[in-house]
Design an enzyme around this catalytic site. Sequence first.
Site, PDB file in Angstrom:
ATOM      1  N   HIS A 122       0.809  -1.009   0.093  1.00 28.96           N
ATOM      2  CA  HIS A 122      -0.133  -0.281   0.046  1.00 28.96           C
ATOM      3  C   HIS A 122       0.933   1.190   0.145  1.00 28.96           C
ATOM      4  O   HIS A 122       1.367   1.742   1.204  1.00 28.96           O
ATOM      5  CB  HIS A 122      -0.992  -0.060   1.310  1.00 28.96           C
ATOM      6  CG  HIS A 122      -1.991   1.360   1.289  1.00 28.96           C
ATOM      7  ND1 HIS A 122      -3.113   1.246   1.417  1.00 28.96           N
ATOM      8  CD2 HIS A 122      -1.651   2.525   1.183  1.00 28.96           C
ATOM      9  CE1 HIS A 122      -3.633   2.381   1.273  1.00 28.96           C
ATOM     10  NE2 HIS A 122      -2.861   3.165   1.410  1.00 28.96           N
ATOM     11  N   LYS A 167      -9.665  -0.121  -5.747  1.00 28.06           N
ATOM     12  CA  LYS A 167      -9.671   0.683  -4.254  1.00 28.06           C
ATOM     13  C   LYS A 167     -11.041   1.038  -3.841  1.00 28.06           C
ATOM     14  O   LYS A 167     -11.259   2.125  -4.845  1.00 28.06           O
ATOM     15  CB  LYS A 167      -8.650   1.456  -4.277  1.00 28.06           C
ATOM     16  CG  LYS A 167      -8.448   2.506  -2.951  1.00 28.06           C
ATOM     17  CD  LYS A 167      -7.872   1.653  -2.000  1.00 28.06           C
ATOM     18  CE  LYS A 167      -7.960   2.309  -0.418  1.00 28.06           C
ATOM     19  NZ  LYS A 167      -6.753   2.610  -0.010  1.00 28.06           N
ATOM     20  N   HIS A 177      -4.199  -0.624   5.890  1.00 30.17           N
ATOM     21  CA  HIS A 177      -3.781   0.372   7.160  1.00 30.17           C
ATOM     22  C   HIS A 177      -4.677  -0.037   8.316  1.00 30.17           C
ATOM     23  O   HIS A 177      -5.334   1.263   8.606  1.00 30.17           O
ATOM     24  CB  HIS A 177      -3.644   1.416   6.517  1.00 30.17           C
ATOM     25  CG  HIS A 177      -4.777   2.149   5.754  1.00 30.17           C
ATOM     26  ND1 HIS A 177      -6.154   2.222   6.303  1.00 30.17           N
ATOM     27  CD2 HIS A 177      -4.742   2.986   4.665  1.00 30.17           C
ATOM     28  CE1 HIS A 177      -6.596   2.947   5.292  1.00 30.17           C
ATOM     29  NE2 HIS A 177      -5.685   3.349   4.227  1.00 30.17           N
ATOM     30  N   ASP A 214       1.533   2.830   3.483  1.00 27.73           N
ATOM     31  CA  ASP A 214       0.568   3.773   3.349  1.00 27.73           C
ATOM     32  C   ASP A 214       1.659   4.991   3.490  1.00 27.73           C
ATOM     33  O   ASP A 214       1.069   6.199   3.591  1.00 27.73           O
ATOM     34  CB  ASP A 214      -0.563   4.010   4.269  1.00 27.73           C
ATOM     35  CG  ASP A 214      -1.681   5.036   4.128  1.00 27.73           C
ATOM     36  OD1 ASP A 214      -1.545   5.311   2.995  1.00 27.73           O
ATOM     37  OD2 ASP A 214      -2.239   5.145   4.995  1.00 27.73           O
TER      38      ASP A 214
END
Length: 363
Positions: free
Chosen positions: A17, A103, A178, A258
Site C-alpha cells: 500500500h 480501491k 492500514h 501507506d
Amino acid sequence: MQDQAQTLTITRPDDWHLHLRDGAALASTVPWSAAQFARAIVMPNLKPPVVDTAQALEYRARILAARVPGSDFQPLMTLYLTDRTPPQEIARAKASGAVFGVKLYPAGATTNSDSGVTDLRNVHGVLEAMQREGMPLLVHGEVTDSQVDVFDREAVFIERHLQAIRRDFPGLKIVLEHITTSHAVDFVLANDARDARGAPLLGATITAHHLLHSRNAMFRGGLRPHYYCLPVLKRETHRLRLLDAACSGDPRFFLGTDSAPHARGAKEADCGCAGCFSALHALELYAQAFEQAGRLDRLEGFAAHFGADFYGLPRNAGRVELRRQAWTVPLSLDYMDTSIVPVDAGETLHWRVAPAGAAATQA
Ligand code: NCD
Ligand code: ZN
C-alpha cells in the site's frame, strides 16, 4: 540479551500500500521506494483519480520512467472505484496484467477521495465482476458520517459495511488496508476462508507508524502534524493488538506502508493534510517495531512473504540486508521545489538497510 544479531538478511520485501503521487513528485518518490522494496501496490488517488485501465497503464509508464537506471522496481497498479465504474472495466483491468486491485474509498474519507463511492449499492455489479475475475478489493475502512467520532470510524465501517460485503461476496478477495484497531484485527481473525490456491480471501496491511505509535504521538509536547494520517493513530491498547497481529506469523497480516507524501507546507497548515511519509526508512521502522516486540524473526514473513502469497505472485528472489546501526532520521528532505518531513524525523533508529549492491541483490 537475545536478539543482538548485528545483521538481518531477509527476502526482498514489497510494499502492499503506497502513494507515489504523480508529475514532479515521482522523481523523488519512486527512487525512495525502489531503494527499499521490489514491488509496490500503487494507490490511485491522484487528482483526478485513476479510474480505468488506460489511465492506470499511462500512470504505470510514468512511474517506470522515474526509476533510476538499473532499477527493477515494479509498480502494481490499482483502479479507483467510483459510483460510475462499469463492471466491464474489471475484465479489461485483469487482462492488462498490470492492475492488481480496485480501491474502495468511501467518498470524503481521506486525501483525494471526493470521487469515492457514495453508496455501496452503486457498486454491486462491479464487486460481482471482481469476485468472478479474482480481482482484490482494497478497502479504506472508515465511515465518513460526521456524527461518528473520528476514532471510531474504522470499527463502525466494519460493523455497518464490511460485514455485509464479506457476506454478500464470499469469494471476493479483500484487503482491509492500514488497519488501526483491535476491531479490525478481530474481524480478520474471524475470517479464515481461503481461495482456490489456499491463500487467504481476507487480509490486512499494517503501517509502520501504527505499529510504533499511539495517538499520543500527535500531541507530544504540542500538535505534531507529521503524525496525522487516516485512519488516525489510536490508543495504546490498539497499537499493542496490531503489533501482536503483525508479529504473529499469521499470513493474513502483511506490510503496507501507506507512505503518503505531502509537502511540509501542506501539513503544517490551518487545515493540514492527512498522511505520514515513511518510504525513505520503512523497513528500518518496521524492524524497530518488530525488535521492540522481540520478534525480529517474524519480520521476513510479514514484509516479504505473506503479501506476495495473498496476491498469488511469486516471492522475490533477491535478499536485502539490515545492519544494526544507530542513525538519526533526517529532519527534512528535498521534495520537488519544497521539502518533506519523514515520520520520526530527528529520532534514532537502530537498524539500517545496507546500500544496494552491498549485499542486497544476489538471488
Ligand atoms: C493518504 C494520502 O495522503 O493520499 N493519506 C493518509 O492519511 N493515509 C490517503 C489514504 O490512504 O487514506
Ligand atoms: Zn493510503
